[in-house]
Design an enzyme around this catalytic site. Structure first.
Site, PDB file in Angstrom:
ATOM      1  N   HIS A  47     -31.394  70.134-122.185  1.00 52.51           N
ATOM      2  CA  HIS A  47     -31.364  70.953-121.248  1.00 52.51           C
ATOM      3  C   HIS A  47     -30.234  72.039-121.507  1.00 52.51           C
ATOM      4  CE1 HIS A  47     -29.588  72.415-117.049  1.00 52.51           C
ATOM      5  NE2 HIS A  47     -31.140  72.807-116.897  1.00 52.51           N
ATOM      6  N   GLU A  50     -31.555  74.600-123.956  1.00 50.46           N
ATOM      7  CA  GLU A  50     -32.333  75.825-123.440  1.00 50.46           C
ATOM      8  C   GLU A  50     -31.479  76.652-122.821  1.00 50.46           C
ATOM      9  OE1 GLU A  50     -33.778  76.318-119.143  1.00 50.46           O
ATOM     10  OE2 GLU A  50     -34.141  74.265-119.828  1.00 50.46           O
ATOM     11  N   HIS A  51     -30.065  76.208-121.913  1.00 49.94           N
ATOM     12  CA  HIS A  51     -29.635  77.375-121.611  1.00 49.94           C
ATOM     13  C   HIS A  51     -28.884  78.309-122.548  1.00 49.94           C
ATOM     14  CE1 HIS A  51     -28.804  76.411-117.053  1.00 49.94           C
ATOM     15  NE2 HIS A  51     -29.725  75.275-117.454  1.00 49.94           N
ATOM     16  N   GLU A 127     -24.797  72.881-111.298  1.00 49.56           N
ATOM     17  CA  GLU A 127     -26.255  72.717-111.035  1.00 49.56           C
ATOM     18  C   GLU A 127     -26.397  71.017-110.746  1.00 49.56           C
ATOM     19  OE1 GLU A 127     -30.664  73.325-113.565  1.00 49.56           O
ATOM     20  OE2 GLU A 127     -28.776  73.832-114.400  1.00 49.56           O
TER      21      GLU A 127
END
Length: 430
Positions: A47, A50-51, A127
């Site tokens: 994840h 991806e950022h 998040e």
């Protein structure tokens, strides 16, 4: 014309589908690597990668990546799932070469600048905090974590604050070098696109991408089941009751999808009508079935007030019991129509169609024609669905509940009330 597929010399699969009357193109790169491919000390790495993909390359700063695509009215994004990661864009047809260049740039030449990394780690920590503060997010995380205890497939995609804060730029480089190889990647475009031209453009930018990745295949998943409960001072309770489902490749996958629609796939479904409309025991209830490459999970999610919990679960359990005893032909026909309409409607969206083709290529090695899917659905019978219900709901249940759940019956009582050979010998009231 249908889907056209080519394979480059390095093993990269390139596919396109021309969609008449659409003047834009949805395109992207899908990688057969997701949260499940992380090592124990890499929880959350997929994840984070991806950022970080949009935080700058040797040729473009983070701002230039965003401005280059938005200067032509396009959009770009990425997503991480349990088993895949995707980087995708949507542009007008004349700007496809630019989109390919940007996507290739972030995949082959991202810098993962330490300063940008520190800022993005802070964003992801926010998040994680937001997800923890959202009961209908946390209940699903705890649901999969309980169903697949101590396995990467059951872990939250976001990672933990401890792991996310520990990552370095070198670790991200090592992860992408180990996980991303052309033989595990597909590039797909749908819309106003010409296959041969698209293949040539992709080959220019990704034809020399490394063929193989060093990553090993993830450990085979084992569904376990169990119970998770977290009492919180909230207005409502989030409850999921689940069972072992079916993997993409097995015979009962589509039957499981249709069964979830019959039970809780819309306003006419059994659970919605019985639990919400007739009895008013919750404000939300639906069934779902998630398939993975080697396992699956079937669940019923409900959201209700504290006072209705003790009555809600027995009604849900009773509906599961009845599914193994009687499913009407008109229910099957309605669910098939819903599934068919969903396929057709998704095919009218270039982005949805590109994503669908990519998933099929990664999972099955080929695109699956709509007609083939319709044939599989047409072969389903009420007898087969009833048989599946009996077997599916006899598996060890998984329960996850968050909120004011003091009135939720003990795990053993719910388990023993469920349909199944063993439960039928010891069934008692929930």
């Amino acid at each position: 014309m249908g889907v056209e597929v080519s394979r480059l010399s390095n093993g990269l699969t390139v596919a396109t589908e021309t969609l008449p009357s659409i003047e834009s193109v949805a395109l992207g790169v899908w990688v057969k690597s997701g949260a499940r491919n992380e090592r124990d000390d890499e929880h959350g790495m997929a994840h984070l990668l991806e950022h970080m993909a949009f935080k700058g390359t040797s040729r473009r700063s983070a701002f230039q990546i965003a401005s280059d695509i938005e200067n032509v009215g396009g959009e770009i994004n990425a997503a991480t799932s349990v088993e895949t990661t995707s980087y995708y864009a949507r542009v007008l047809s004349g700007d496809v070469p630019l989109a390919i260049d940007i996507l290739a740039d972030i995949l082959t030449d991202s810098r993962f600048d330490p300063g940008e990394l520190e800022r993005e780690q802070h964003v992801i920590l926010q998040e994680i905090g937001a997800a923890h503060d959202t009961p209908d997010d946390i209940v699903f995380d705890k649901f999969t974590e309980t169903a697949y205890r101590h396995q990467t497939i059951g872990r939250s995609i976001l990672g933990t604050p401890e792991t996310v804060k520990s990552f370095t730029s070198q670790q991200i480089h090592d992860f992408i070098n180990r996980q991303y190889g052309a033989e595990r990647m597909v590039v797909v475009a749908a819309g106003d696109v010409q296959h041969d031209t698209f293949v040539r453009d992709v080959e220019k930018r990704l034809g020399s991408f490394r063929s193989k990745a060093d990553s090993t295949v993830p450990t085979y998943a084992q569904y376990i089941g169990g119970d998770f409960r977290e009492n919180r001072d909230l207005m409502d309770a989030q409850i999921i009751l689940g069972f072992e489902g079916r993997a993409y490749h097995v015979r009962d996958f589509y039957a499981s999808q249709v069964l979830s629609m019959i039970l809780g796939g819309g306003m006419s479904s059994r659970l919605f009508q019985e639990v919400r409309e007739k009895r008013g025991l919750c404000y939300s209830v639906y069934a779902f079935h998630w398939g993975f490459s080697d396992t699956g999970i079937f669940g019923v999610h409900s959201a209700t007030g504290q006072s209705d919990i003790s009555n809600l679960i027995p009604v849900i359990v009773n509906e599961l019991q009845k599914a193994g005893e009687s499913i009407a032909q008109d229910e099957l026909d309605r669910a098939r129509a819903q599934y068919r309409a969903g396929l057709i409607m998704s095919g009218e969206s270039a982005a949805s169609r590109a994503s669908q083709i990519a998933r099929q290529l990664l999972l099955f090695g080929r695109p699956i024609a709509k007609e083939e899917l319709m044939e599989r659905l047409s072969a389903l019978t009420v007898e087969r669905l009833r048989d599946l219900s009996e077997r599916l709901f006899a598996t060890t249940p998984t329960i996850a509940a968050v909120g004011p759940i003091g009135r939720l019956a003990p795990y053993e009582a719910i388990r023993d009330a469920l349909p199944g050979q063993e439960a039928s010998l010891r069934r008692r009231a929930v």
